[in-house]
Design an enzyme around this catalytic site. Structure first.
Site, mmCIF file in Angstrom:
data_model
loop_
_atom_site.group_PDB
_atom_site.id
_atom_site.type_symbol
_atom_site.label_atom_id
_atom_site.label_comp_id
_atom_site.label_asym_id
_atom_site.label_seq_id
_atom_site.Cartn_x
_atom_site.Cartn_y
_atom_site.Cartn_z
ATOM 1 N N PHE A 103 0.842 -1.192 0.000
ATOM 2 C CA PHE A 103 0.000 0.000 0.000
ATOM 3 C C PHE A 103 0.881 1.248 0.000
ATOM 4 C CE2 PHE A 103 -2.607 3.336 1.750
ATOM 5 C CZ PHE A 103 -3.890 3.049 1.321
ATOM 6 N N TRP A 106 2.700 1.600 -3.303
ATOM 7 C CA TRP A 106 1.804 2.050 -4.370
ATOM 8 C C TRP A 106 1.887 3.563 -4.536
ATOM 9 C CZ3 TRP A 106 -2.349 5.365 -4.626
ATOM 10 C CH2 TRP A 106 -3.110 5.304 -5.793
ATOM 11 N N HIS A 107 2.122 4.282 -3.445
ATOM 12 C CA HIS A 107 2.185 5.744 -3.506
ATOM 13 C C HIS A 107 3.472 6.249 -4.137
ATOM 14 C CE1 HIS A 107 -1.092 5.256 -0.629
ATOM 15 N NE2 HIS A 107 -1.502 6.421 -1.103
ATOM 16 N N GLY A 108 4.485 5.412 -4.216
ATOM 17 C CA GLY A 108 5.735 5.801 -4.858
ATOM 18 C C GLY A 108 6.894 4.974 -4.328
#
Length: 183
Positions: A103, A106-108
């Protein structure tokens, strides 16, 4: 987040809380604009935020925050991992940490996002272990006090986690966290 100004613990707490609300109002705001625009054309889109800052546990928070991504991670990462290791009682906890790490990733591809995910995975594990221990003890505070303390703890843990999400690098995040926990 310039720490050369000598920021204190209260400053960092306010930054964590403020950044959480900034994300909520920004992302929740444009999600609601998309939902409203879709309704003009007769399309019903699902809600993506459901009062997440009123959550009384970390697991409830993740069913109310960024619901489209949270449910995708649950359905396509956590559930298959949990099923794969169902014969071990500790495996779902490992699955939570792996899922939340993904998770964050996923943001970077940034260490602060990865640590943010690991942090939330650990919070969820601690909550799960706490629930197991709670069933073994008969000590229960009055309902309203228990709900308030649960909300306050959840809000504080989620807010301090936003420091990882917002920090430029891990050095800055650790410096800020030291300010929070050092008088």
């Amino acid at each position: 987040f310039d720490l050369k100004g000598g920021w204190g613990g209260i400053d960092v707490w306010l930054l964590g809380i403020g950044f959480g609300f900034l994300l909520f109002f920004d992302f929740g705001g444009y999600t609601h604009m998309a939902i409203g625009a879709a309704r003009i054309f007769g399309i019903r889109l699902p809600e993506n935020f459901d009062r997440p800052f009123f959550s009384t546990t970390p697991s409830i928070f993740w069913t109310r925050w960024h619901m489209s991504l949270s449910f995708w991670i649950r359905d396509y990462v956590f559930n298959p991992l949990a099923v794969a290791g169902r014969r071990y009682s500790w495996w779902p906890y490992v699955g939570l940490i792996i899922s939340m790490t993904l998770f964050g990733l996923w943001h970077g591809a940034k260490w602060t996002y990865i640590v943010y995910g690991v942090y939330h995975g650990l919070i969820l594990v601690m909550h799960g272990l706490g629930q197991r221990m709670k069933r073994q003890f008969s000590v229960r505070p009055p309902r309203y006090l228990g709900a308030f303390l649960s909300w306050l703890t959840t809000f504080a843990l989620i807010s301090i986690g936003f420091v990882f999400f917002r920090a430029y690098d891990l050095t800055q995040a650790w410096t800020m966290l030291r300010a929070v926990f050092t008088p």
